[in-house]
Structures are given as C-alpha cells and as structure tokens.
Design an enzyme around this catalytic site. Structure first.
Site, PDB file in Angstrom:
ATOM      1  N   SER A  62       0.800  -1.229   0.000  1.00 33.90           N
ATOM      2  CA  SER A  62       0.000   0.000   0.000  1.00 33.90           C
ATOM      3  C   SER A  62       0.831   1.276   0.000  1.00 33.90           C
ATOM      4  O   SER A  62       0.334   2.340   0.352  1.00 33.90           O
ATOM      5  CB  SER A  62      -0.926   0.009   1.228  1.00 33.90           C
ATOM      6  OG  SER A  62      -0.166  -0.035   2.426  1.00 33.90           O
ATOM      7  N   SER A  90       2.816  -7.250   2.277  1.00 38.79           N
ATOM      8  CA  SER A  90       2.383  -6.214   3.208  1.00 38.79           C
ATOM      9  C   SER A  90       0.849  -6.136   3.261  1.00 38.79           C
ATOM     10  O   SER A  90       0.199  -7.107   3.664  1.00 38.79           O
ATOM     11  CB  SER A  90       3.018  -4.877   2.808  1.00 38.79           C
ATOM     12  OG  SER A  90       2.912  -3.923   3.817  1.00 38.79           O
ATOM     13  N   PHE A  91       0.257  -5.044   2.826  1.00 40.68           N
ATOM     14  CA  PHE A  91      -1.206  -4.951   2.780  1.00 40.68           C
ATOM     15  C   PHE A  91      -1.794  -6.065   1.910  1.00 40.68           C
ATOM     16  O   PHE A  91      -2.857  -6.611   2.209  1.00 40.68           O
ATOM     17  CB  PHE A  91      -1.617  -3.581   2.234  1.00 40.68           C
ATOM     18  CG  PHE A  91      -3.103  -3.396   2.095  1.00 40.68           C
ATOM     19  CD1 PHE A  91      -3.900  -3.223   3.208  1.00 40.68           C
ATOM     20  CD2 PHE A  91      -3.692  -3.399   0.839  1.00 40.68           C
ATOM     21  CE1 PHE A  91      -5.278  -3.054   3.075  1.00 40.68           C
ATOM     22  CE2 PHE A  91      -5.055  -3.232   0.698  1.00 40.68           C
ATOM     23  CZ  PHE A  91      -5.859  -3.052   1.826  1.00 40.68           C
ATOM     24  N   ASP A  95      12.783  -5.326   9.165  1.00 43.23           N
ATOM     25  CA  ASP A  95      11.634  -4.588   8.631  1.00 43.23           C
ATOM     26  C   ASP A  95      11.247  -3.470   9.593  1.00 43.23           C
ATOM     27  O   ASP A  95      10.956  -3.712  10.770  1.00 43.23           O
ATOM     28  CB  ASP A  95      10.465  -5.565   8.441  1.00 43.23           C
ATOM     29  CG  ASP A  95       9.326  -4.987   7.621  1.00 43.23           C
ATOM     30  OD1 ASP A  95       9.158  -3.749   7.607  1.00 43.23           O
ATOM     31  OD2 ASP A  95       8.585  -5.782   7.011  1.00 43.23           O
ATOM     32  N   HIS A 149      11.629  -4.377   4.322  1.00 42.31           N
ATOM     33  CA  HIS A 149      10.235  -4.669   3.980  1.00 42.31           C
ATOM     34  C   HIS A 149      10.086  -5.185   2.553  1.00 42.31           C
ATOM     35  O   HIS A 149       8.977  -5.451   2.114  1.00 42.31           O
ATOM     36  CB  HIS A 149       9.410  -3.393   4.167  1.00 42.31           C
ATOM     37  CG  HIS A 149       7.930  -3.618   4.196  1.00 42.31           C
ATOM     38  ND1 HIS A 149       7.320  -4.476   5.091  1.00 42.31           N
ATOM     39  CD2 HIS A 149       6.918  -3.087   3.447  1.00 42.31           C
ATOM     40  CE1 HIS A 149       6.017  -4.460   4.892  1.00 42.31           C
ATOM     41  NE2 HIS A 149       5.745  -3.634   3.895  1.00 42.31           N
TER      42      HIS A 149
END
Length: 276
Positions: A35, A105-106, A226, A254
């Site tokens: 995101s 992630s998202f 991260d 990340h």
C-alpha cells in the site's frame, strides 16, 4: 502504442476498471502488492512475474486506490471489503475458480481476508511482510501513508523500505514518483488511509478464530530488519495458522522480493510446486 510497462490489460467489474498483468499458463497465482505511495503491481512484482510465468499463470492486479486501476472518485474504501470484492470480481471475470496467492504487506493481509471469506477460491498462500495482527502504528508506516509527491519524499520512503539503501536507485524513485504525480492520483491515495491511521492497522487484524479455521498451507516470509511491519506480526501469524511455515531473512527490510529476490523466488516456486 503504450510504452509504460506498468499498464497492461484492463477489465471492468462493477464500477472498478482493474489494470492487471496476465502472463504464463498453468495453475494460477495471484500477486497482491502493498500500500505504499506510487505502488503498482509492476513496480512491486516486475522481478517475479516473468520468472513465475515460466511455470504458471501469473495474475498481478493494481489494487483499487493504487496504480492504474480506475474507480469513481466517490468510491468508499472499506477495509477489507472493497479489495476482497475487487479480487473476487477479477477472478470471476477471468474465469479463475481457484488460485494461489502471494501477498506483500497490505496484500498479505488481503490474502488472509480472501482465504477466510472465500476458502474455496484459494489454494496456497505466501505472506511477505504481512499485516493481520496487532502492532503499534509505526512512524515509518505513517510516512508511507502520509506521503506527498516529490522525488525527495519518494526517496525518503523508499529508504524506509530497504535494509540496504543502495538498491534505492534514482530509476526506482523516478518510477514510483511518476506514478504519484499523475492528475488525481494523490487525492485518491489520501482517501485510502486518511488520518488518524492507527485505525487502519487495527481494521486489518484477523481474529484468532478465523486464523485457526484456515486449511491452507501458508508460507510466511519476513525481513528481520523490517521497519514498516515488525517481525513480531509474522511470528504471531505463524503461531496461529496451523499449516504454516516461517522464513526470516536477516539483513532485509520490507522488500524481500527485491532485497533477496532470487531466494524469495526459489522459496515461492518450491512451495507452490508442492501442490501442483
């Protein structure tokens, strides 16, 4: 002729026209991006798409609110309903009955939501730096979601993503910046996760009961260093998802798929091939 590799095919389902990449043949795998500002499926997965497509059909959409997917200006973004509906609608339109998922992630949180709500549609899941468990909203994540367009600001948030800052090239910053500088893009981005932002982390939390019901084999990948989503999130997911395995990369932020690209691809290929 379009020269922008980020723009691929478009398909309209309901009010959303999804920009998506569709390469290769075989059992499908759907790649779901994160995101961050300026993100597109291509920017996130350009290293993985051609390699995975040698063995399977790869679908990589721009999630609504990001990239080159178009939607009405008054679209209300509802976690996680809006994105679950988009992906299920896309799979229906492409006549894909069942798919593996790789979520960054998202996109990892979205992968969990899809498997929980539509278990019959999802085979195996790879989570990479995923949300889905409680964690304090980090200043780094606030910087990502609070981005305003400039090359300098883009370089700052890309620096947050990577352990090794040398991979944050001018080319990558320019690619991501250009995506945010298009007319209307920043206004749309600001509607997705408006402040106060801790609530958007909290809205992504999957209940212990829902995680316990998952029958999918799940590969969880996380960078030890991260600074956006803490490693602790993946440790919790691994403890609560019965059929899970966890791989942690040291000297990695990340961006596992970029920072440890070859290792990441090998892990994913081997994991998905077990089910073929």
């Amino acid at each position: 002729m379009n020269q922008n590799p980020e723009i691929a095919q478009q398909i309209t389902v309901g009010t959303i026209t999804t920009n998506y990449h569709d390469q290769g043949t075989g059992f499908p795998v759907t790649l779901l991006h994160g995101s961050g500002a300026g993100v597109t499926a291509w920017a996130n997965w350009r290293g993985a798409i051609p390699v995975l497509a040698a063995q399977r059909r790869v679908i990589a959409p721009d999630l609504v609110g990001f990239g080159y997917t178009e939607a009405p200006a008054d679209l209300e973004y509802k976690l996680m309903d809006t994105w679950v509906e988009q992906i299920i609608g896309l799979l229906d339109a492409l006549k894909i009955e069942r798919t593996d998922l790789v979520g960054n992630s998202f996109g990892g949180t979205l992968s969990l939501a899809l498997a929980i709500r539509h278990p019959e549609r999802i085979r195996r899941i790879v989570l990479m730096g995923s949300g889905g468990q409680p964690f304090p909203f980090t200043p780094e994540l606030d910087a990502l979601w609070g981005y305003t367009p400039s090359i300098e600001n883009m370089k700052k948030i890309l620096d947050i993503m990577a352990f090794d800052r040398s991979i944050v090239t001018d080319e990558l910053a320019e690619l991501r910046y250009r995506a945010t500088a298009r007319p209307g893009v920043q206004e749309r981005f600001e509607k997705v996760f408006p402040p106060p932002r801790q609530r958007w982390c909290d809205a992504q939390i999957m209940s212990d009961a829902d995680l316990a019901k998952l029958q999918n084999e799940v590969l969880i990948i996380h960078g030890r260093d991260d600074r956006v989503v803490p490693l602790d999130v993946s440790l919790k997911l691994a403890a609560k998802i019965d059929r899970s395995q966890l791989h942690v990369f040291g000297r990695c932020g990340h961006w596992t798929q970029i920072e440890h690209g070859a290792r990441f691809i090998k892990l994913v290929q081997d994991f998905l091939a077990e089910a073929d």
